[in-house]
Design a protein around this motif. Structure first.
Motif, PDB file in Angstrom:
ATOM      1  N   ILE A 236       0.813  -1.142  -0.189  1.00 37.82           N
ATOM      2  CA  ILE A 236      -0.046   0.049   0.080  1.00 37.82           C
ATOM      3  C   ILE A 236       0.844   1.287  -0.006  1.00 37.82           C
ATOM      4  CG2 ILE A 236      -1.743   1.420   1.415  1.00 37.82           C
ATOM      5  CD1 ILE A 236      -2.829  -1.322   2.424  1.00 37.82           C
ATOM      6  N   ASP A 237       0.560   2.100  -0.712  1.00 39.13           N
ATOM      7  CA  ASP A 237       1.246   3.513  -0.967  1.00 39.13           C
ATOM      8  C   ASP A 237      -0.040   4.525  -1.250  1.00 39.13           C
ATOM      9  OD1 ASP A 237       2.357   5.721  -0.971  1.00 39.13           O
ATOM     10  OD2 ASP A 237       3.692   5.145  -2.739  1.00 39.13           O
ATOM     11  N   LYS A 238      -0.404   5.129  -0.153  1.00 44.21           N
ATOM     12  CA  LYS A 238      -1.436   6.045   0.099  1.00 44.21           C
ATOM     13  C   LYS A 238      -0.903   7.624   0.565  1.00 44.21           C
ATOM     14  CE  LYS A 238      -5.258   3.080   1.204  1.00 44.21           C
ATOM     15  NZ  LYS A 238      -6.487   2.821   2.409  1.00 44.21           N
ATOM     16  N   GLU A 239       0.187   7.502   0.446  1.00 46.70           N
ATOM     17  CA  GLU A 239       0.826   8.970   0.839  1.00 46.70           C
ATOM     18  C   GLU A 239       1.499   9.488  -0.362  1.00 46.70           C
ATOM     19  OE1 GLU A 239       2.106  10.925   3.241  1.00 46.70           O
ATOM     20  OE2 GLU A 239       1.434   9.729   5.016  1.00 46.70           O
ATOM     21  N   THR A 240       1.156  10.693  -0.529  1.00 48.52           N
ATOM     22  CA  THR A 240       1.568  11.729  -1.844  1.00 48.52           C
ATOM     23  C   THR A 240       2.882  12.395  -1.391  1.00 48.52           C
ATOM     24  OG1 THR A 240       0.421  13.868  -1.013  1.00 48.52           O
ATOM     25  CG2 THR A 240      -0.754  12.016  -2.552  1.00 48.52           C
ATOM     26  N   GLY A 241       3.128  12.490   0.074  1.00 51.56           N
ATOM     27  CA  GLY A 241       4.308  13.186   0.631  1.00 51.56           C
ATOM     28  C   GLY A 241       4.350  14.813   0.395  1.00 51.56           C
ATOM     29  N   ILE A 242       2.895  15.190  -0.280  1.00 49.55           N
ATOM     30  CA  ILE A 242       3.053  16.739  -0.669  1.00 49.55           C
ATOM     31  C   ILE A 242       2.890  17.604   0.739  1.00 49.55           C
ATOM     32  CG2 ILE A 242       1.681  18.547  -1.957  1.00 49.55           C
ATOM     33  CD1 ILE A 242       1.067  16.516  -3.830  1.00 49.55           C
ATOM     34  N   SER A 243       3.722  18.344   1.065  1.00 47.88           N
ATOM     35  CA  SER A 243       3.416  19.308   2.189  1.00 47.88           C
ATOM     36  C   SER A 243       2.297  20.460   1.805  1.00 47.88           C
ATOM     37  CB  SER A 243       4.660  19.836   2.516  1.00 47.88           C
ATOM     38  OG  SER A 243       4.581  20.925   3.614  1.00 47.88           O
ATOM     39  N   GLN A 244       1.611  20.323   2.964  1.00 45.27           N
ATOM     40  CA  GLN A 244       0.544  21.387   2.667  1.00 45.27           C
ATOM     41  C   GLN A 244       0.913  22.778   3.174  1.00 45.27           C
ATOM     42  OE1 GLN A 244      -3.369  19.941   3.664  1.00 45.27           O
ATOM     43  NE2 GLN A 244      -2.308  17.870   4.169  1.00 45.27           N
ATOM     44  N   ILE A 245       1.923  22.842   3.833  1.00 45.39           N
ATOM     45  CA  ILE A 245       2.801  24.189   4.309  1.00 45.39           C
ATOM     46  C   ILE A 245       3.837  24.658   3.339  1.00 45.39           C
ATOM     47  CG2 ILE A 245       3.827  25.533   6.333  1.00 45.39           C
ATOM     48  CD1 ILE A 245       0.977  24.090   6.959  1.00 45.39           C
ATOM     49  N   PRO A 246       3.817  25.899   2.776  1.00 50.88           N
ATOM     50  CA  PRO A 246       4.589  26.418   1.945  1.00 50.88           C
ATOM     51  C   PRO A 246       5.937  26.068   2.300  1.00 50.88           C
ATOM     52  CG  PRO A 246       2.758  27.925   2.210  1.00 50.88           C
ATOM     53  CD  PRO A 246       2.834  26.885   3.392  1.00 50.88           C
ATOM     54  N   TYR A 247       6.475  26.566   3.155  1.00 52.91           N
ATOM     55  CA  TYR A 247       7.914  26.348   3.421  1.00 52.91           C
ATOM     56  C   TYR A 247       8.180  25.113   4.083  1.00 52.91           C
ATOM     57  CZ  TYR A 247       6.656  26.878   8.400  1.00 52.91           C
ATOM     58  OH  TYR A 247       6.268  26.634   9.583  1.00 52.91           O
ATOM     59  N   ILE A 248       7.754  23.916   4.221  1.00 54.48           N
ATOM     60  CA  ILE A 248       7.913  22.654   4.460  1.00 54.48           C
ATOM     61  C   ILE A 248       8.408  21.788   3.225  1.00 54.48           C
ATOM     62  CG2 ILE A 248       7.292  20.641   5.555  1.00 54.48           C
ATOM     63  CD1 ILE A 248       8.343  22.804   7.739  1.00 54.48           C
ATOM     64  N   PRO A 249       9.310  21.122   3.158  1.00 54.45           N
ATOM     65  CA  PRO A 249       9.561  20.649   1.918  1.00 54.45           C
ATOM     66  C   PRO A 249       8.624  19.182   1.777  1.00 54.45           C
ATOM     67  CG  PRO A 249      11.315  20.174   3.271  1.00 54.45           C
ATOM     68  CD  PRO A 249      10.585  21.128   3.842  1.00 54.45           C
ATOM     69  N   ASN A 250       8.381  18.740   0.545  1.00 54.39           N
ATOM     70  CA  ASN A 250       7.632  17.566   0.565  1.00 54.39           C
ATOM     71  C   ASN A 250       8.588  16.234   1.151  1.00 54.39           C
ATOM     72  OD1 ASN A 250       5.750  18.937  -0.917  1.00 54.39           O
ATOM     73  ND2 ASN A 250       6.325  18.221  -2.925  1.00 54.39           N
ATOM     74  N   ASP A 251       7.712  15.427   1.406  1.00 55.22           N
ATOM     75  CA  ASP A 251       8.333  14.208   2.242  1.00 55.22           C
ATOM     76  C   ASP A 251       8.771  13.288   1.048  1.00 55.22           C
ATOM     77  OD1 ASP A 251       9.346  11.988   3.617  1.00 55.22           O
ATOM     78  OD2 ASP A 251       7.410  11.912   5.087  1.00 55.22           O
ATOM     79  N   LYS A 252      10.093  13.019   0.685  1.00 54.30           N
ATOM     80  CA  LYS A 252      10.604  12.108  -0.509  1.00 54.30           C
ATOM     81  C   LYS A 252      10.245  10.700   0.032  1.00 54.30           C
ATOM     82  CE  LYS A 252      15.329  12.264   1.097  1.00 54.30           C
ATOM     83  NZ  LYS A 252      16.447  12.945   1.106  1.00 54.30           N
ATOM     84  N   TRP A 253      10.021  10.254   1.299  1.00 49.47           N
ATOM     85  CA  TRP A 253      10.127   8.787   1.673  1.00 49.47           C
ATOM     86  C   TRP A 253       8.639   8.320   1.706  1.00 49.47           C
ATOM     87  CZ3 TRP A 253      14.182   6.366   1.660  1.00 49.47           C
ATOM     88  CH2 TRP A 253      15.183   7.162   1.946  1.00 49.47           C
ATOM     89  N   ALA A 254       7.863   9.263   0.902  1.00 50.12           N
ATOM     90  CA  ALA A 254       6.281   8.760   0.758  1.00 50.12           C
ATOM     91  C   ALA A 254       6.074   7.800  -0.269  1.00 50.12           C
ATOM     92  CB  ALA A 254       5.491   9.833   0.483  1.00 50.12           C
ATOM     93  N   HIS A 255       6.798   6.545  -0.077  1.00 47.24           N
ATOM     94  CA  HIS A 255       7.120   5.411  -1.095  1.00 47.24           C
ATOM     95  C   HIS A 255       7.428   4.113  -0.349  1.00 47.24           C
ATOM     96  CE1 HIS A 255      11.233   6.279  -1.101  1.00 47.24           C
ATOM     97  NE2 HIS A 255      11.373   5.075  -1.391  1.00 47.24           N
TER      98      HIS A 255
END
Length: 748
Positions: A236-255
């Protein structure tokens, strides 16, 4: 700070060497943080690392088993510790061979050696083309080693395509051996996982995530209860890793990465086995319901408890960037607009100003607004009393005398103290508040270093502070550090026994501050090198989830209170809200955009502070309340910096420069009153010491009104001190404040 990781992915691996061998243990820093490695029994330690990618070693001869650990305070307790074993004879790490499950007499494609998704069903885009045969793979960063078996492994997108989501489900197969193992890596996130599912029931009998690293590690599954039953694997991979806060980077470990599911006749042993206890799983991101609302929309979006309502009292353009405020003896709000932050302006070129707001008809809106002063520089704290306005404006503590008839300065700002640091402008002196003893209190952050004294004082005449609580006497002009330590406290208040509490960030958040105390520090050392031990947090909880440190829980911690960053402190001692709220410590949770409430109870010589359900959520990620205070009606006012950027930056362009709000929280039992304690008689001021609303007690204590020169006043105060049965109504500080007023007069 999660631990030491070997190249094969194992956390805090057991290191082995034969007796007499020369050993070198080398560590490479994986983050910008202080680390080292030491041996407990041997007593040796490497150099200290700070920068990411830097390395250090210890070299020694293997004579006896030992414990390796990080000697930086707090890091060993956080999990940076492992074993070094001296062994006799050869070191063997062989593992019994496993076998692929069978279906209809043929091996099931659970190691992907066919180069296809035969025996699997995919949904979503994460598993459209998930097989790779290179290491490092084209969807991972070049310095990441996967360590897969055979020709292929599977990834739901790697660090390059982590936004993809989907599910991959195998065909059912029969459990023919009591144990199994598979290889896994990728995110330690609740929605990136591998499940073992009992066929026909959809019951999940085992699941595992990665642990936030690329290297595949074996996970062992005990299948003894399910022998001869059918199961299937669901990735299962339901994580996009997309940060909803402008200055917080996306999470590349969302896989998620996966390879080689095999059965074993006995429990296999792997030197780099991924233990479930070593995985610190973070929940999904908290939903962001709103962002960038107008003032009326923001008030409407908030969800206070039943019986309460939130009113928008003022908004841009009438108030912009409110950074601190206080309430005067007439119930008016004195609010600082922090236009200069985050970069101090040259002397004389400051842009901060002080506004005076008043609600003239009790409708909850601040319909009267006037400008008291402009051209101020980096103001971060304000208090009124003793004939003027007191400002924390690094590098100065200022006093501006007030013409009470015009609400204008009666003279230029006076520099009472200088030497306040500006190295980190969100950790400067802040949150001024009168104490029950008549002193002016404030807080100070850990990463700004101050050397405070009167203008012209020598170094020997100055006092150093870089974290803690300080105080200044308004008539004797004495300055001192009240208590030392914590992190970047941005809120202080006193309970009705006169005990001080502060709220902090990053480290555990709640501290009962005792005069002369030395408290746990986020960084650095106490100025007194002979401190026996730090006083730890007085809370039995934190407001972030997981054990991966406070920052890892950002924007995933709504269930625990919202996160590690707090601003403001208000111990509610008004008299109109339900009794359950009296004595409660309110603080704003910046990351969580919610108002936390903690409750202190006496424990031993101090307090234990427990978490109560959050008072309300703002439901708006731009909300940034910085402080809140109750008024003569028992209602609460709050200032909202309101900015999409929730974290300090020295770059002024990342902060919004146009918005700000003031809100009022009222309960249905609140009754608006108009007051003016500047006109109260000495007798009335004495009687206010017995008020159930602490606002009157504090305002009448001598910091804001009256000269308290009548001997009858002192007699009445002494009577309260000696005979009143309520200990909270007879603080000795009341008499001290009155005595100071009588001796030194009302002005500074």
């Amino acid at each position: 700070m999660l631990g030491y990781f070997a190249k094969d992915g194992s956390r805090n691996p057991t290191l082995r060497a034969k007796k007499g061998e020369k050993v070198r243990i080398t560590i490479t820093n994986g983050e910008v943080m202080t680390h080292d490695i030491a041996l407990e029994k041997l007593g040796i330690k490497s150099k200290t690392l700070q920068e990411k990618g830097s390395s250090a070693s210890i070299t020694f001869t293997a004579e006896k088993s030992d414990t390796y650990f990080c000697s930086v305070p707090g890091h060993r307790a956080a999990g940076m510790v492992g074993n070094f074993q001296v062994v006799e004879g050869e070191i063997s790490e062989t593992t019994v061979a496993g076998q692929l499950p069978q279906k209809n007499g043929k091996p099931v494609n659970l190691n992907f050696e066919t180069g296809t998704l035969q025996d699997w069903t995919a949904t979503g885009d994460a598993f459209a083309s998930p097989l790779f045969n290179q290491d490092p793979s084209p969807v991972h960063e070049k310095d990441m080693s996967i360590g897969f078996a055979g020709k292929y492994f599977l990834s739901s997108g790697g660090t390059a395509n982590y936004k993809q989501t989907g599910t991959l489900t195998s065909v059912p197969f029969t459990v023919t051996q009591p144990f199994a193992a598979f290889r896994i890596s990728g995110g330690a996130l609740q929605d990136t996982r591998v499940e073992m599912v009992l066929a026909g029931t959809d019951k999940v009998i085992f699941h595992s995530t990665g642990q936030g690293r690329a290297t595949l590690q074996p996970v062992v599954v005990d299948l003894q209860p399910y022998v001869n039953q059918e199961i299937f694997i669901r990735i299962i991979d339901k994580e996009t890793g997309i940060s909803q806060i402008p200055y917080i980077p996306n999470d590349k470990w969302a896989h998620i990465n996966f390879d080689e599911f095999l059965f074993y006749p006995s429990r296999p042993a792997f030197p780099n086995e991924l233990q479930q206890k070593d995985i610190i799983i973070l929940p999904p991101l908290d939903p962001v319901l709103n962002a960038g609302l107008s003032g009326p929309e923001a008030a409407k979006a908030m969800t206070p408890p039943k019986g309460f309502k939130v009113t928008l009292a003022a908004a841009e353009p009438d108030i912009v960037r409110p950074i601190s405020f206080t309430i005067d003896p007439r119930g008016r709000l004195w609010v600082v607009e922090g236009h200069t932050y985050p970069v101090p302006a040259p002397e004389g070129q400051g842009r901060d100003r002080i506004l005076i707001f008043e609600d003239t008809n009790g409708d909850g809106t601040l319909d009267n607004r006037k400008v008291f002063a402009e051209g101020l520089n980096l103001v971060s704290g304000i208090e009124v009393g003793m004939g003027g306005v007191w400002l924390g404006a690094a590098p100065y503590l200022l006093f501006i005398p007030v013409d009470a008839k015009t609400d204008k300065p009666a003279g230029p700002p006076q520099k009472l103290l200088d030497g306040w640091g500006t190295r980190d402008t969100h950790e400067v002196l802040n949150n001024l508040r009168w104490g029950p003893d008549g002193w002016l209190y404030g807080t100070h952050g850990v990463f700004t270093h101050s050397n405070v004294g009167k203008p012209g004082a020598t170094d020997l005449e100055r006092t150093k502070i870089n974290a803690g609580v300080w105080r200044y006497h308004p008539t004797t002009h004495q300055f001192e550090v009240f208590a030392e330590g914590t992190s970047n406290p941005w809120g202080i208040d006193f309970n009705d026994y006169g005990h001080a509490f502060i709220t902090a960030c990053v480290i555990p958040h709640m501290y009962h501050m005792i005069q002369g105390g030395r408290y746990f520090r986020q960084a650095g050392k106490h100025f007194n090198p002979y401190t026996y031990d730090d006083i730890k947090t007085h809370a039995d909880h934190v407001h972030w989830v997981g054990d991966r440190g406070p920052h890892a829980g950002n924007f995933r911690s709504a269930s625990a209170g919202g996160g590690h960053a707090h601003a403001g402190a208000m111990i509610y001692l008004g008299n109109s809200w339900p009794q359950e709220y009296r004595h409660t410590i309110f603080m704003n949770n910046i990351n969580g955009a919610r108002l936390n409430q903690d409750y202190p109870t006496r424990s031993g010589s101090g307090y234990m502070v427990t978490h109560r359900p959050d008072f309300m959520a703002m439901n708006d990620s731009w909300s940034q309340w910085l402080n809140m205070k109750y008024d003569p009606s028992g209602s609460v006012w709050a200032i909202d910096w309101y900015d999409k950027n929730q974290c300090h930056s020295s770059n002024p362009d990342v902060h919004d420069k146009t918005m700000g709000r003031i809100f009022k929280i009222t309960h249905e039992s609140d009754k608006w009153v108009q007051v003016d304690l500047t006109k109260a008689s000495d007798k009335e001021l004495v009687n206010y010491q017995l008020s159930p609303n602490e606002w009157y007690v504090r305002q009448a204590r001598g910091n804001s009104a009256g000269t308290w020169s009548d001997k009858k006043v002192h007699k009445a105060l002494k009577e309260i001190l000696a005979n009143n049965p309520d200990a909270t109504r007879k603080l000795p500080g009341t008499l001290d404040a009155a005595r100071d007023q009588r001796t030194h007069g009302e002005g500074r």
